[in-house]
Design a protein around this motif. Structure first.
Motif, PDB file in Angstrom:
ATOM      1  N   VAL A 109      49.040  27.621  40.516  1.00  0.00           N
ATOM      2  CA  VAL A 109      47.939  28.178  39.725  1.00  0.00           C
ATOM      3  C   VAL A 109      46.936  28.808  40.681  1.00  0.00           C
ATOM      4  CG1 VAL A 109      45.977  27.641  38.225  1.00  0.00           C
ATOM      5  CG2 VAL A 109      48.196  26.566  37.793  1.00  0.00           C
ATOM      6  N   MET A 110      46.728  30.107  40.545  1.00  0.00           N
ATOM      7  CA  MET A 110      45.752  30.824  41.398  1.00  0.00           C
ATOM      8  C   MET A 110      44.556  31.232  40.544  1.00  0.00           C
ATOM      9  SD  MET A 110      48.411  33.330  43.376  1.00  0.00           S
ATOM     10  CE  MET A 110      47.193  34.166  44.360  1.00  0.00           C
ATOM     11  N   GLY A 111      43.395  30.693  40.860  1.00  0.00           N
ATOM     12  CA  GLY A 111      42.199  30.959  40.055  1.00  0.00           C
ATOM     13  C   GLY A 111      41.420  32.164  40.541  1.00  0.00           C
ATOM     14  N   SER A 139      39.818  30.375  44.184  1.00  0.00           N
ATOM     15  CA  SER A 139      39.494  31.630  44.889  1.00  0.00           C
ATOM     16  C   SER A 139      38.538  31.382  46.050  1.00  0.00           C
ATOM     17  CB  SER A 139      38.864  32.619  43.915  1.00  0.00           C
ATOM     18  OG  SER A 139      38.393  33.742  44.628  1.00  0.00           O
ATOM     19  N   GLU A 140      38.840  32.001  47.182  1.00  0.00           N
ATOM     20  CA  GLU A 140      37.980  31.885  48.368  1.00  0.00           C
ATOM     21  C   GLU A 140      36.681  32.672  48.198  1.00  0.00           C
ATOM     22  OE1 GLU A 140      40.430  33.891  47.984  1.00  0.00           O
ATOM     23  OE2 GLU A 140      40.072  35.789  49.022  1.00  0.00           O
ATOM     24  N   VAL A 141      36.639  33.554  47.187  1.00  0.00           N
ATOM     25  CA  VAL A 141      35.448  34.392  46.991  1.00  0.00           C
ATOM     26  C   VAL A 141      34.290  33.560  46.404  1.00  0.00           C
ATOM     27  CG1 VAL A 141      34.631  36.555  45.944  1.00  0.00           C
ATOM     28  CG2 VAL A 141      36.992  36.367  46.694  1.00  0.00           C
ATOM     29  N   TYR A 185      48.587  33.381  37.509  1.00  0.00           N
ATOM     30  CA  TYR A 185      47.604  34.079  38.337  1.00  0.00           C
ATOM     31  C   TYR A 185      46.496  34.696  37.477  1.00  0.00           C
ATOM     32  CZ  TYR A 185      45.458  37.853  40.944  1.00  0.00           C
ATOM     33  OH  TYR A 185      44.533  38.691  41.502  1.00  0.00           O
ATOM     34  N   THR A 186      45.256  34.508  37.889  1.00  0.00           N
ATOM     35  CA  THR A 186      44.125  35.193  37.251  1.00  0.00           C
ATOM     36  C   THR A 186      43.427  36.037  38.307  1.00  0.00           C
ATOM     37  OG1 THR A 186      43.809  33.315  35.776  1.00  0.00           O
ATOM     38  CG2 THR A 186      42.015  34.891  35.895  1.00  0.00           C
ATOM     39  N   GLY A 187      43.233  37.320  38.035  1.00  0.00           N
ATOM     40  CA  GLY A 187      42.560  38.191  38.995  1.00  0.00           C
ATOM     41  C   GLY A 187      42.815  39.652  38.667  1.00  0.00           C
ATOM     42  N   ASP A 332      37.131  53.075  36.727  1.00  0.00           N
ATOM     43  CA  ASP A 332      37.269  51.714  37.296  1.00  0.00           C
ATOM     44  C   ASP A 332      36.820  50.683  36.263  1.00  0.00           C
ATOM     45  OD1 ASP A 332      37.807  53.006  39.615  1.00  0.00           O
ATOM     46  OD2 ASP A 332      36.002  52.352  40.692  1.00  0.00           O
ATOM     47  N   GLU A 333      37.297  49.428  36.436  1.00  0.00           N
ATOM     48  CA  GLU A 333      36.706  48.318  35.662  1.00  0.00           C
ATOM     49  C   GLU A 333      35.337  48.049  36.284  1.00  0.00           C
ATOM     50  OE1 GLU A 333      38.910  44.668  35.877  1.00  0.00           O
ATOM     51  OE2 GLU A 333      37.396  43.566  34.742  1.00  0.00           O
ATOM     52  N   ILE A 334      34.261  47.952  35.491  1.00  0.00           N
ATOM     53  CA  ILE A 334      32.914  47.875  36.066  1.00  0.00           C
ATOM     54  C   ILE A 334      32.640  46.495  36.689  1.00  0.00           C
ATOM     55  CG2 ILE A 334      30.438  48.102  35.592  1.00  0.00           C
ATOM     56  CD1 ILE A 334      31.311  50.042  33.284  1.00  0.00           C
ATOM     57  N   PRO A 400      45.615  32.326  21.082  1.00  0.00           N
ATOM     58  CA  PRO A 400      46.137  32.531  22.432  1.00  0.00           C
ATOM     59  C   PRO A 400      45.291  33.577  23.153  1.00  0.00           C
ATOM     60  CG  PRO A 400      47.534  33.625  20.805  1.00  0.00           C
ATOM     61  CD  PRO A 400      46.487  32.886  20.031  1.00  0.00           C
ATOM     62  N   PHE A 401      44.955  33.323  24.418  1.00  0.00           N
ATOM     63  CA  PHE A 401      44.164  34.279  25.189  1.00  0.00           C
ATOM     64  C   PHE A 401      45.009  34.874  26.300  1.00  0.00           C
ATOM     65  CE2 PHE A 401      41.561  35.271  28.913  1.00  0.00           C
ATOM     66  CZ  PHE A 401      40.802  36.297  28.364  1.00  0.00           C
ATOM     67  N   GLY A 402      45.068  36.198  26.350  1.00  0.00           N
ATOM     68  CA  GLY A 402      45.823  36.853  27.412  1.00  0.00           C
ATOM     69  C   GLY A 402      45.777  38.357  27.243  1.00  0.00           C
TER      70      GLY A 402
HETATM   71  P1  NAD Z   1      41.618  39.558  43.150  1.00  0.00           P
HETATM   72  O1  NAD Z   1      42.853  39.868  42.466  1.00  0.00           O
HETATM   73  O2  NAD Z   1      41.035  40.553  44.061  1.00  0.00           O
HETATM   74  O3  NAD Z   1      41.706  38.171  43.969  1.00  0.00           O
HETATM   75  C1  NAD Z   1      42.246  36.978  43.458  1.00  0.00           C
HETATM   76  C2  NAD Z   1      42.873  36.170  44.576  1.00  0.00           C
HETATM   77  O4  NAD Z   1      44.048  36.813  44.997  1.00  0.00           O
HETATM   78  C3  NAD Z   1      41.983  36.067  45.806  1.00  0.00           C
HETATM   79  O5  NAD Z   1      41.221  34.926  45.722  1.00  0.00           O
HETATM   80  C4  NAD Z   1      42.990  36.018  46.957  1.00  0.00           C
HETATM   81  O6  NAD Z   1      43.259  34.685  47.315  1.00  0.00           O
HETATM   82  C5  NAD Z   1      44.217  36.650  46.392  1.00  0.00           C
HETATM   83  N1  NAD Z   1      44.460  37.953  46.994  1.00  0.00           N
HETATM   84  C6  NAD Z   1      43.621  39.003  47.085  1.00  0.00           C
HETATM   85  N2  NAD Z   1      44.211  40.021  47.713  1.00  0.00           N
HETATM   86  C7  NAD Z   1      45.463  39.620  48.014  1.00  0.00           C
HETATM   87  C8  NAD Z   1      46.569  40.219  48.677  1.00  0.00           C
HETATM   88  N3  NAD Z   1      46.510  41.466  49.137  1.00  0.00           N
HETATM   89  N4  NAD Z   1      47.692  39.494  48.822  1.00  0.00           N
HETATM   90  C9  NAD Z   1      47.776  38.243  48.351  1.00  0.00           C
HETATM   91  N5  NAD Z   1      46.759  37.624  47.716  1.00  0.00           N
HETATM   92  C10 NAD Z   1      45.618  38.281  47.558  1.00  0.00           C
HETATM   93  O7  NAD Z   1      40.728  39.303  41.894  1.00  0.00           O
HETATM   94  P2  NAD Z   1      39.249  38.906  41.820  1.00  0.00           P
HETATM   95  O8  NAD Z   1      38.389  39.887  42.556  1.00  0.00           O
HETATM   96  O9  NAD Z   1      39.146  37.469  42.168  1.00  0.00           O
HETATM   97  O10 NAD Z   1      38.959  39.047  40.253  1.00  0.00           O
HETATM   98  C11 NAD Z   1      38.489  40.213  39.631  1.00  0.00           C
HETATM   99  C12 NAD Z   1      39.486  40.709  38.630  1.00  0.00           C
HETATM  100  O11 NAD Z   1      40.045  39.634  37.914  1.00  0.00           O
HETATM  101  C13 NAD Z   1      38.879  41.612  37.585  1.00  0.00           C
HETATM  102  O12 NAD Z   1      39.754  42.680  37.357  1.00  0.00           O
HETATM  103  C14 NAD Z   1      38.834  40.753  36.331  1.00  0.00           C
HETATM  104  O13 NAD Z   1      38.871  41.448  35.125  1.00  0.00           O
HETATM  105  C15 NAD Z   1      40.025  39.899  36.529  1.00  0.00           C
HETATM  106  N6  NAD Z   1      39.893  38.661  35.794  1.00  0.00           N
HETATM  107  C16 NAD Z   1      40.708  38.439  34.742  1.00  0.00           C
HETATM  108  C17 NAD Z   1      40.568  37.287  34.007  1.00  0.00           C
HETATM  109  C18 NAD Z   1      41.443  36.999  32.820  1.00  0.00           C
HETATM  110  O14 NAD Z   1      41.362  35.895  32.302  1.00  0.00           O
HETATM  111  N7  NAD Z   1      42.255  37.921  32.364  1.00  0.00           N
HETATM  112  C19 NAD Z   1      39.599  36.355  34.362  1.00  0.00           C
HETATM  113  C20 NAD Z   1      38.800  36.611  35.457  1.00  0.00           C
HETATM  114  C21 NAD Z   1      38.957  37.762  36.189  1.00  0.00           C
END
Ligand code: NAD
Length: 499
Positions: A109-111, A139-141, A185-187, A332-334, A400-402
């Motif tokens: 699980v990657m947050g 997340s390290e951020v 994965y969330t990101g 871009d996403e803001i 369901p959320f996704g």
């Molecule tokens: P990100 O994808 O930049 O980073 C997430 C994680 O991925 C980081 O913590 C890092 O460990 C890893 N990562 C980053 N670059 C990588 C690489 N090149 N190789 C391997 N791993 C890497 O996302 P973010 O900046 O943390 O989040 C912002 C985005 O997430 C926005 O687009 C937002 O909409 C989305 N988001 C979606 C949800 C959802 O539930 N759908 C929730 C929160 C955020």
């Protein structure tokens, strides 16, 4: 020396293979521990969220701490029911068709950093409930929340089954080389693709909770005093760093005029004359994101806000009008407190505008007209929607959320999280009843014409209930009639005796 990622995953795998996470009692006990961890460390989590994002306590409790606590309680109250095997109808009545809910194994699980507690721990709770071992990667951020999770989880949960891994891009890259049975994965969409590439090596199934631009349509049928508050609340919580925040507004010029005027009043009422002094606004997670946001300001005319400070990780709530369709803020996403307004002629125009772009994660429609709402729901593909408010669909355990398309794949929340981490294993159970073998003898060689005709005549009957089905109903009725007759006889006999 800390164990390597391979060692961590191997340990989790041998714990899983040894059956430790399978027992429902163990899952229950671990989930109770998780609930205890949240309750006993509320202040630690609130402080960490303050440090990472300047999250106000109310937002931290409502959207993170209470959310994860309620989630664990929700699961614990239903776990016994969810883990049950499910019997479904069988075509041949003597057969038994059963679905087993089987955990995948070792999941990753990657947050994400914007809601760093709930976006990491909601999937973890569902994965534990489903009987998996889980490697947890915050997340390290958002380093303070990541440290709190890394410090507390091993104090409350089984260390081998649920290890926590911290680190940035190099660490994540290494971790993704390991073999997992599921990745959640969330990101961002960009990193989502990297995760999917890594998963592909082992054909690992994935859920990707990604981002995108979530539109918000407003027509002239609504109470704009209420609509404006609901939209600004959804946009300004977490200072716009919410994956389902309304990203931009679509409305006519007339609606825009009232909206901007109302927004000025609402923002002043909520955050005062100088919003940078308000205790109720978060900060942007990093200076580089403020720099990114600042590049969007010349995509249109600033009618509210516009001030920012990179060192203080700050940008004030900002509204843009006269925005170009192809400008940077619209491509871009803001993910910040900038709300651009695009003028459309009507709802049909708005739908066309949205559907020319990637499928959004969320959609918001402010209209009292039912047929208009329905038109958006039927014609705009998106992850999910709230009508006449923002954000709220994410809070329902029944929905369901996704995302869909570029905004992601798979879904979770409530029972859907358990389902995400569960493989539904089908099993058909058959006895040695010789009658069945006779009925199905056409499958055995030698393949004669008679057998072929039997097969065709069976098929011609379609996929409706077969003769055995009716036989079963007749038998059941006969038995119940027999039982009924027996009961009637006994009643009559007994009443006779009394008389
Ligand atoms: P990100 O994808 O930049 O980073 C997430 C994680 O991925 C980081 O913590 C890092 O460990 C890893 N990562 C980053 N670059 C990588 C690489 N090149 N190789 C391997 N791993 C890497 O996302 P973010 O900046 O943390 O989040 C912002 C985005 O997430 C926005 O687009 C937002 O909409 C989305 N988001 C979606 C949800 C959802 O539930 N759908 C929730 C929160 C955020």
């Amino acid at each position: 020396m800390p164990p390597s990622y391979k060692e961590l995953v191997d340990r989790a795998r041998s714990a899983f293979n040894g059956g430790r996470t399978l027992s429902v009692e163990f899952r229950r006990q671990q989930l109770q521990q998780l609930g205890k961890m949240y309750r006993e460390n509320r202040a630690i989590f609130v402080d960490a969220l303050k440090s990472d994002l300047n999250k106000p306590e109310l937002e931290a409790m409502m959207m993170e701490v209470h959310h994860v606590e309620d989630d664990v309680n929700f699961i614990l109250n239903r776990l016994d029911k969810w883990v049950q095997t499910e019997e479904v109808p069988s075509k041949i009545p003597m057969d038994q068709s059963v679905i087993y809910n089987e955990p995948y194994g070792v999941v990753l699980v990657m947050g994400a950093w914007n809601y760093p507690l709930q976006l990491t721990m909601l999937p973890v709770a569902g994965a534990i409930a489903a009987g998996n071992a889980v490697v947890i990667k915050p997340s390290e951020v958002s380093p303070a929340t990541a440290s709190a999770i890394a410090k507390l989880v091993p104090q409350y949960l089984d260390k081998e089954c649920y290890p926590v891994v911290c680190g940035g891009v190099p660490e994540t890259t290494e971790l993704l080389k390991e073999r997992f049975d599921y990745i959640f994965y969330t990101g961002s969409t960009t990193v989502g693709k990297i995760v999917r590439d890594a998963a592909n090596k082992f054909l690992t199934p994935t859920t990707l909770e990604l981002g995108g631009k979530s539109p918000c349509f407003i027509d002239n049928t609504v109470d704009l005093a209420v609509a404006t508050r609901r939209i600004l609340w959804g946009k300004m919580i977490n200072l716009g760093q919410t994956c389902i925040a309304p990203d931009y507004i679509l409305c006519t010029k007339e609606v825009q005029e009232v909206f901007v005027k109302t927004a000025k009043e609402v923002l002043r009422e909520w955050y005062g004359e100088d919003p940078s002094k308000s205790k109720d606004l978060c900060r942007i997670v990093a200076g580089r994101h403020v720099e990114r946001l600042a590049t969007y300001l010349d995509s249109g005319k600033v009618v509210i806000g516009g001030k920012y400070n990179v060192d203080e990780k700050w940008m004030e709530p900002t509204l843009l009008v006269d925005v170009g369709e192809q400008s940077k803020v619209m491509t871009d996403e803001i993910f910040g407190p900038i709300l651009p307004i695009i003028n459309v002629k009507n709802h049909v125009d708005a739908i066309e505008f949205i559907n020319k772009r990637e499928k959004p994660l969320a959609l918001y429609v402010f209209s009292t007209k039912k047929d208009r709402q329905e038109m958006f729901m039927r014609q705009v593909p998106c992850g999910g929607a709230t009508l006449n408010d923002t954000i709220f669909h994410v809070g329902s355990t029944d929905l369901p959320f996704g995302g869909v398309g570029n905004s992601g794949m798979g879904a979770y929340h409530g029972k859907y999280t358990f389902d995400t981490f569960t493989h539904r294993k089908s099993c058909l159970k058959r006895s040695y009843n010789s009658f069945i073998d006779k009925l199905m003898q056409a499958r055995y060689p030698p393949y004669t014409e008679k057998k072929m005709n039997m097969l065709i005549s069976q098929r011609d009957k379609g996929d409706g209930p077969g003769v055995l089905h009716y036989l079963k109903i007749i038998m059941t009725n006969l038995i119940s009639m027999g039982l009924g007759a027996l009961i009637l006889y006994l009643i009559l006999h007994y009443s006779d005796a009394k008389v």
